[in-house]
Design a protein around this motif. Structure first.
Motif, PDB file in Angstrom:
ATOM      1  N   PHE A 100       0.862  -1.188   0.089  1.00  0.00           N
ATOM      2  CA  PHE A 100       0.013  -0.147  -0.109  1.00  0.00           C
ATOM      3  C   PHE A 100       1.016   1.136  -0.106  1.00  0.00           C
ATOM      4  CE2 PHE A 100      -3.479  -2.428   2.640  1.00  0.00           C
ATOM      5  CZ  PHE A 100      -3.676  -3.169   1.495  1.00  0.00           C
TER       6      PHE A 100
ATOM      7  N   THR B 108     -11.617  -9.490  -0.370  1.00  0.00           N
ATOM      8  CA  THR B 108     -11.781 -10.753   0.548  1.00  0.00           C
ATOM      9  C   THR B 108     -12.895 -10.458   1.714  1.00  0.00           C
ATOM     10  OG1 THR B 108      -9.317 -10.078   0.328  1.00  0.00           O
ATOM     11  CG2 THR B 108      -9.949 -11.978   1.847  1.00  0.00           C
TER      12      THR B 108
ATOM     13  N   GLY C  41      -0.144 -10.950  -0.927  1.00  0.00           N
ATOM     14  CA  GLY C  41       0.349 -11.513   0.178  1.00  0.00           C
ATOM     15  C   GLY C  41       0.272 -12.940   0.034  1.00  0.00           C
TER      16      GLY C  41
ATOM     17  N   LYS D 127      -3.035 -16.559   1.204  1.00  0.00           N
ATOM     18  CA  LYS D 127      -4.295 -16.855   0.793  1.00  0.00           C
ATOM     19  C   LYS D 127      -4.246 -17.998  -0.062  1.00  0.00           C
ATOM     20  CE  LYS D 127      -5.790 -12.550   2.867  1.00  0.00           C
ATOM     21  NZ  LYS D 127      -5.353 -11.398   2.766  1.00  0.00           N
TER      22      LYS D 127
END
Ligand SMILES: *Cc1c(COP(=O)(O)O)cnc(C)c1O
Length: 363
Positions: A80, A153, A194, A197
């Motif tokens: 981010f 998500t 990331g 997941k």
């Protein structure tokens, strides 16, 4: 070992065969007498692991040669900040606000003094239950990028049709549907995810970035600089070696299964089982706009907090782990990533049917 189904949104279920392979190699990797965890990241054994991991990911996602693949740390959340730092200093950065993670991406970019952040579309007015339209007229062609979150998500929505951004690169947070839905990498300037997941254990972040987008920034801390990370083959410092090894095993597993298209097909079939039940049920419903529904994260509710709680308790007792919905949405959320077995969805549907029959009229 008792059978459980792990519906976690992340860290999430991994293929059993991958865990077993890791177990079999855990204390003595390739007859080295050492665990992967104990190998030097400069050793030839680890070098082969990271090279193989990259080659497999390139093959699975059909990544063009003019893109770098980086294995970083700090989670999607550090991206981010890294994305605007590397790509948008003294420029405009455009964002599509489709959920809690988009909001965090926006707020991190807003902290940078020399980045001008503009939100060009948002679905916050309806609690992020749909994907807003993105109009090309709203995209100034001198902007550094348009940032989207391909899969939301928490809210359970997905951007299936990518916006036409003209010459402005599309940047995607793909944390929860990378390798699960087939996207064309060449449509993006940068993709990040990331690992925890759909890729492997936590501690690894994958960044796929078009070469011409890196190396354009003011002086950056080395660790935050894509150019330095790329020049050093993601080994400017010690990379998350074991997570990269696990990711490699997962990539091999996906390849054995038939690749990303096959994953997508299976994920669609799993999701359809659950959506069919939600749509025919008198008790359960989906808060999400039908055409924007995610196949990876599926929130559902009864509309009654006490019944949601009761269902969650019964589900937990029956071996359904991590099914409780995110606190911002409530109810339940089934995260059905690549490694989640179809049998688990069938078991969940059976539980929902029983619960509905037993609780008819309780609402
Ligand atoms: C989980 C998630 C994140 C945060 O990932 P971390 O690796 O924990 O920083 C960001 N974006 C999306 C879409 C996610 O699903």
């Amino acid at each position: 070992m008792k059978t459980i189904y792990n519906f976690s949104a992340g860290p999430a279920v991994l293929p059993k065969s991958v865990l077993e392979k890791a177990q079999s190699e855990l204390v003595n990797y390739e007859n080295s007498g050492m665990s992967v965890m104990e190998l030097s990241h400069r050793s030839s054994l680890f070098d082969k692991i990271i090279q193989d991991a990259e080659a497999l990911l390139r093959e699975l996602m059909n990544i063009p040669d003019n893109y770098k693949v980086l294995f970083l740390q700090g989670g999607a959340s550090l991206q981010f900040t890294m994305v605007p730092l590397n790509l948008a200093q003294h420029k405009k950065a455009l964002y599509v606000n489709t959920g809690s993670w988009s909001k965090k991406a926006i707020s991190e970019a807003q902290k940078l003094d020399n980045v001008t952040v503009e939100v060009i579309a948002s679905s916050e007015d309806q609690n992020f239950t749909y994907i807003p339209e993105i109009h090309k007229e709203d995209i100034p062609q001198d902007a550094a990028y348009v940032h989207i979150t391909t899969n939301n998500t928490i809210e359970g929505t997905t951007i299936y049709d990518l916006p036409d951004t003209g010459d402005v690169p599309l940047v995607a947070d793909m944390s929860s549907n990378i390798l699960s839905v087939n996207y064309n990498v060449a449509d993006f300037g940068l993709i990040y995810a990331g690992a925890q997941k759909n890729i492997g254990p936590a501690g690894l972040t994958v960044v796929i970035v078009r070469e011409d987008l890196i190396g354009q920034s003011d002086i950056l801390s080395a660790m935050l600089d894509y150019e330095i990370q790329a020049k050093n083959g993601s080994m400017y410092n010690t990379p998350p070696t074991f997570s990269i090894y696990m990711a490699k095993l997962v990539f091999e597993w996906i390849k054995e299964q038939g690749g990303v298209s096959q994953m997508e097909k299976q994920n669609k079939a799993k999701a359809a089982l659950l959506y069919d039940e939600i749509d025919t049920s008198q008790l359960f419903s989906s808060p999400v706009n039908k055409k924007d529904r995610s196949i990876n994260n599926i929130p559902f509710v009864t509309g009654d907090d006490a019944l949601d709680k009761k269902f969650n308790q019964e589900a937990l007792a029956a071996g359904f782990e991590n099914l409780k919905g995110h606190r911002s949405v409530g109810g339940m959320r089934a995260s059905l990533y690549n490694a989640f077995p179809e049998a688990g969805v069938e078991a969940l549907v059976a539980l929902m049917k029983t619960f509905e029959a037993e609780n008819k009229g309780a609402k």
